[in-house]
Design a protein around this motif. Structure first.
Motif, PDB file in Angstrom:
ATOM      1  N   ALA A 130      54.885  39.688  41.944  1.00 24.43           N
ATOM      2  CA  ALA A 130      55.402  40.422  43.098  1.00 24.43           C
ATOM      3  C   ALA A 130      54.861  39.731  44.344  1.00 24.43           C
ATOM      4  O   ALA A 130      53.797  39.100  44.305  1.00 24.43           O
ATOM      5  CB  ALA A 130      54.982  41.892  43.053  1.00 24.43           C
ATOM      6  N   ASP A 152      58.436  36.380  42.344  1.00 21.49           N
ATOM      7  CA  ASP A 152      58.878  37.769  42.314  1.00 21.49           C
ATOM      8  C   ASP A 152      59.761  37.936  41.082  1.00 21.49           C
ATOM      9  O   ASP A 152      60.906  37.479  41.064  1.00 21.49           O
ATOM     10  CB  ASP A 152      59.642  38.131  43.584  1.00 21.49           C
ATOM     11  CG  ASP A 152      59.948  39.622  43.676  1.00 21.49           C
ATOM     12  OD1 ASP A 152      59.743  40.338  42.681  1.00 21.49           O
ATOM     13  OD2 ASP A 152      60.382  40.068  44.760  1.00 21.49           O
ATOM     14  N   ARG A 156      60.218  41.030  39.562  1.00 22.04           N
ATOM     15  CA  ARG A 156      60.379  42.470  39.367  1.00 22.04           C
ATOM     16  C   ARG A 156      61.755  42.826  38.804  1.00 22.04           C
ATOM     17  O   ARG A 156      61.869  43.760  38.000  1.00 22.04           O
ATOM     18  CB  ARG A 156      60.120  43.202  40.683  1.00 22.04           C
ATOM     19  CG  ARG A 156      58.636  43.220  41.084  1.00 22.04           C
ATOM     20  CD  ARG A 156      58.431  43.852  42.441  1.00 22.04           C
ATOM     21  NE  ARG A 156      59.059  43.042  43.496  1.00 22.04           N
ATOM     22  CZ  ARG A 156      59.124  43.406  44.776  1.00 22.04           C
ATOM     23  NH1 ARG A 156      58.607  44.574  45.141  1.00 22.04           N
ATOM     24  NH2 ARG A 156      59.697  42.620  45.670  1.00 22.04           N
ATOM     25  N   GLU A 207      52.975  47.190  42.071  1.00 21.84           N
ATOM     26  CA  GLU A 207      54.404  46.898  42.227  1.00 21.84           C
ATOM     27  C   GLU A 207      55.065  46.706  40.861  1.00 21.84           C
ATOM     28  O   GLU A 207      56.191  47.166  40.628  1.00 21.84           O
ATOM     29  CB  GLU A 207      54.589  45.643  43.072  1.00 21.84           C
ATOM     30  CG  GLU A 207      54.180  45.792  44.528  1.00 21.84           C
ATOM     31  CD  GLU A 207      55.291  46.383  45.385  1.00 21.84           C
ATOM     32  OE1 GLU A 207      56.367  46.686  44.841  1.00 21.84           O
ATOM     33  OE2 GLU A 207      55.069  46.536  46.589  1.00 21.84           O
TER      34      GLU A 207
END
Length: 247
Positions: A126, A184, A186, A214
């Motif tokens: 993240a 990132d 996610r 996150e």
């Protein structure tokens, strides 16, 4: 006994070690080290598991990254295919730091039954709001923490592999350092279907625990646990991971 392997997957050479017997466990290391630096961890885990520790491409004796823009999604696809190549079933996948980001992408792609759980150790994955200078300062602070935490294992499991990569995999080392600053995963993590445990060193100043928070928010079956240690604790004091797996 440690066995050395050489596999070709998707046209790329992957070097790895295995040891032990029992339930399969795969450990993916982080940026700048390689599978040779996991020997102490492998020895301990092999008491209860059949442990596999590959070197990521661009690290150790594995092949160089095949192109400059070979990114975390490519790593994840390659190592999910490597796990399928090995024929593993009901395995535990463990990823540390950059290896944690790779593990998330791989886990999101693997078919049902291959993994039983995913363990992430101080993973990237993240965004971190930090300048280029800030990254350098935090990396140096991390290394000073490592020296103080476990000087002998730090030399064997972090410094020696880093020196090897710096000499043999120089371009890939610096290319991937830039990649790590902007990771990132996610969106990919939302597709993970197995239980996920995130372990975070209480003294980790390199990757803030906000990254773990996150990821917990993104992953359907994830929990976050604070544990003793600095960012590289699984390479410095691997008994902490062994004790956690034994719970």
């Amino acid at each position: 006994m440690h066995t050395e392997h050489s596999h070709h997957v998707n046209g790329l050479h992957i070097h790895s070690y295995s040891a032990g017997a029992g339930e399969p466990l795969v450990f993916l290391h982080g940026w700048s080290v390689h599978a040779g630096g996991t020997r102490h961890l492998r020895e301990l885990l092999a008491q209860q598991h059949h442990v596999y520790t590959p070197s990521l491409v661009g690290h150790g004796k594995s092949q160089a990254m095949p192109r400059p823009d070979f990114g975390v999604q490519d790593f994840g696809k390659l190592y999910s295919d490597w796990i399928l190549h090995l024929g593993l079933q009901d395995a535990t996948l463990v990823g540390h730091s950059f290896g944690g980001a790779v593990a998330m992408v791989a886990a999101a792609q693997l078919p049902a039954g291959v993994l039983r759980k995913l363990i992430l150790i101080d993973p990237l994955g993240a965004p971190i709001a930090r300048t280029a200078t800030g990254w350098n300062v935090q990396w140096l602070q991390k290394e000073l923490q490592n020296i103080a935490h476990a000087p002998h294992k730090y030399m064997q499991n972090v410094v020696k592999p880093f020196g090897y990569n710096l000499a043999r995999n120089t371009r890939d080392l610096f290319r991937l350092a830039d990649e790590c600053k902007h990771l990132d995963v996610r969106e990919e993590a939302k597709n993970i279907s197995v239980p996920v445990t995130i372990l975070w060193g209480e003294q980790d100043t390199f990757v803030p625990v906000s990254v773990g928070e996150e990821l917990v928010a993104a992953i359907p079956q994830a929990t976050l646990h604070r544990v003793p240690g600095v960012h590289d604790w699984p390479l410095l004091r691997p008994e902490g991971l062994v004790a956690f797996l034994g719970k």
